[in-house]
Design a protein around this motif. Structure first.
Motif, PDB file in Angstrom:
ATOM      1  N   CYS A  17       0.842  -1.213   0.000  1.00  0.00           N
ATOM      2  CA  CYS A  17       0.000   0.000   0.000  1.00  0.00           C
ATOM      3  C   CYS A  17       0.872   1.256   0.000  1.00  0.00           C
ATOM      4  N   GLN A  18       1.980   1.234   0.714  1.00  0.00           N
ATOM      5  CA  GLN A  18       2.887   2.386   0.707  1.00  0.00           C
ATOM      6  C   GLN A  18       3.388   2.638  -0.719  1.00  0.00           C
TER       7      GLN A  18
ATOM      8  N   ASP B 150       3.561   5.639  -5.837  1.00  0.00           N
ATOM      9  CA  ASP B 150       3.321   5.661  -7.283  1.00  0.00           C
ATOM     10  C   ASP B 150       2.281   6.717  -7.653  1.00  0.00           C
ATOM     11  N   ALA B 151       1.341   6.947  -6.756  1.00  0.00           N
ATOM     12  CA  ALA B 151       0.293   7.936  -7.022  1.00  0.00           C
ATOM     13  C   ALA B 151       0.800   9.362  -6.820  1.00  0.00           C
TER      14      ALA B 151
ATOM     15  N   GLY C 202      -4.426  15.179  -0.358  1.00  0.00           N
ATOM     16  CA  GLY C 202      -4.446  15.517  -1.781  1.00  0.00           C
ATOM     17  C   GLY C 202      -5.860  15.812  -2.245  1.00  0.00           C
ATOM     18  N   GLU C 203      -6.032  15.851  -3.570  1.00  0.00           N
ATOM     19  CA  GLU C 203      -7.369  16.045  -4.121  1.00  0.00           C
ATOM     20  C   GLU C 203      -8.218  14.795  -3.850  1.00  0.00           C
TER      21      GLU C 203
ATOM     22  N   ALA D  95      -8.861   7.253  -5.353  1.00  0.00           N
ATOM     23  CA  ALA D  95      -8.387   6.297  -6.370  1.00  0.00           C
ATOM     24  C   ALA D  95      -7.264   5.443  -5.776  1.00  0.00           C
ATOM     25  N   ALA D  96      -6.400   6.065  -4.976  1.00  0.00           N
ATOM     26  CA  ALA D  96      -5.299   5.323  -4.344  1.00  0.00           C
ATOM     27  C   ALA D  96      -5.823   4.331  -3.301  1.00  0.00           C
ATOM     28  N   VAL D  97      -6.849   4.733  -2.558  1.00  0.00           N
ATOM     29  CA  VAL D  97      -7.442   3.818  -1.570  1.00  0.00           C
ATOM     30  C   VAL D  97      -8.013   2.586  -2.279  1.00  0.00           C
ATOM     31  N   LYS D  98      -8.712   2.835  -3.378  1.00  0.00           N
ATOM     32  CA  LYS D  98      -9.274   1.709  -4.153  1.00  0.00           C
ATOM     33  C   LYS D  98      -8.142   0.806  -4.663  1.00  0.00           C
ATOM     34  N   ARG D  99      -7.086   1.434  -5.164  1.00  0.00           N
ATOM     35  CA  ARG D  99      -5.941   0.678  -5.684  1.00  0.00           C
ATOM     36  C   ARG D  99      -5.309  -0.178  -4.583  1.00  0.00           C
TER      37      ARG D  99
END
Lengths: 100, 100, 100, 100
Positions: free
Chosen positions: C25-26, C31-32, C47-48, C54-58
């Protein structure tokens, strides 16, 4: 001090089915004589601070005794000094407004 | 039983600036002699279960005494029986893997 | 809309050591390109709104791809319209008061 | 990816009565056509990830539009790839065990 909490106990390392452990926690709350209401992702519990948190500790102890070596719970904790408000009061307050 | 928690105390009805109340809670943790570490959205606290939760209760009491009539906290609670693991252990375990 | 979250991802059914999944996850957050800071029981991310979520979903997708069939995360979500405030601003605001 | 969340939205700086804001969030969920169930300290919501999180974002936007300049929500997020499980499935699984 009265408190209302919402508790979700998650045992780790015991597979993906956790309902046996959740059931054991429900029994802890029943035995403690605490007003509580299970929902799809946790349980509302209300009562005197010390009694409620003694039950939370007992839940962790019981789930460990059942074989889970690691537990990660999440909890919301609500206290107020202006007035008493039960779980049902909170829900009805919103339901009344929704019906307006 | 040792416990590691992550606590975020939110006073309601006192405006949008909550740092004065957070500061008071930090003092409660210091006075309790508990190992703790503040981050941007809460505080890690570790110690014996009863001592940690006595401090959480004291935080609610102090914030009420400061004038907040309603508080809603959120908390994560971690216990494990397989081994002891400090806040720093957990962070270092991930940092080591990240560096690989 | 800017957002600051605190995220703790818990994979179920993969044993008691979760640091491999936390590490993954880190990497998702790196990467995001999102500002983030890990602590002992979660990670602050700012962030926005759309980029953060989107990062949480990823994170959930990646942890499932790694073999965890069940995940239970907990999250705090902070938004404000009065002013911008970074993770560091929040921490420094309390640290300044503590030093007074 | 299906998701089940438990959401509790807390507006800051608007006094201690938050039921008007909670009601507005319930309307957001109804308008989104998402399966949801309010309890005493939050709301269970289930559906496709993107739809559920669009509704969470809309809740924050609506509560800000109503005048709250700061919001702090807490959320649990559950995903699983082994099988589908509704809110009612989870509750019934425990209720069946409790009755045994």
């Amino acid at each position: 001090m009265k408190v209302m909490i919402d508790l979700c106990v998650i045992p780790l390392g015991v597979g993906t089915s956790v309902s046996t452990y959740v059931t054991a926690c429900q029994r802890v709350l029943q035995d403690a004589g605490l007003s509580h209401q299970m929902h799809g992702y946790g349980t509302n519990i209300e009562g005197e601070w010390d009694e409620v948190f003694a039950a939370v500790k007992r839940c962790h102890e019981v789930v460990h005794e059942m074989g889970a070596v690691r537990i990660s719970s999440s909890m919301r904790i609500g206290t107020r000094t202006d007035r008493e408000q039960s779980i049902d009061d909170k829900i009805n307050s919103v339901k009344t407004k929704l019906a307006e």
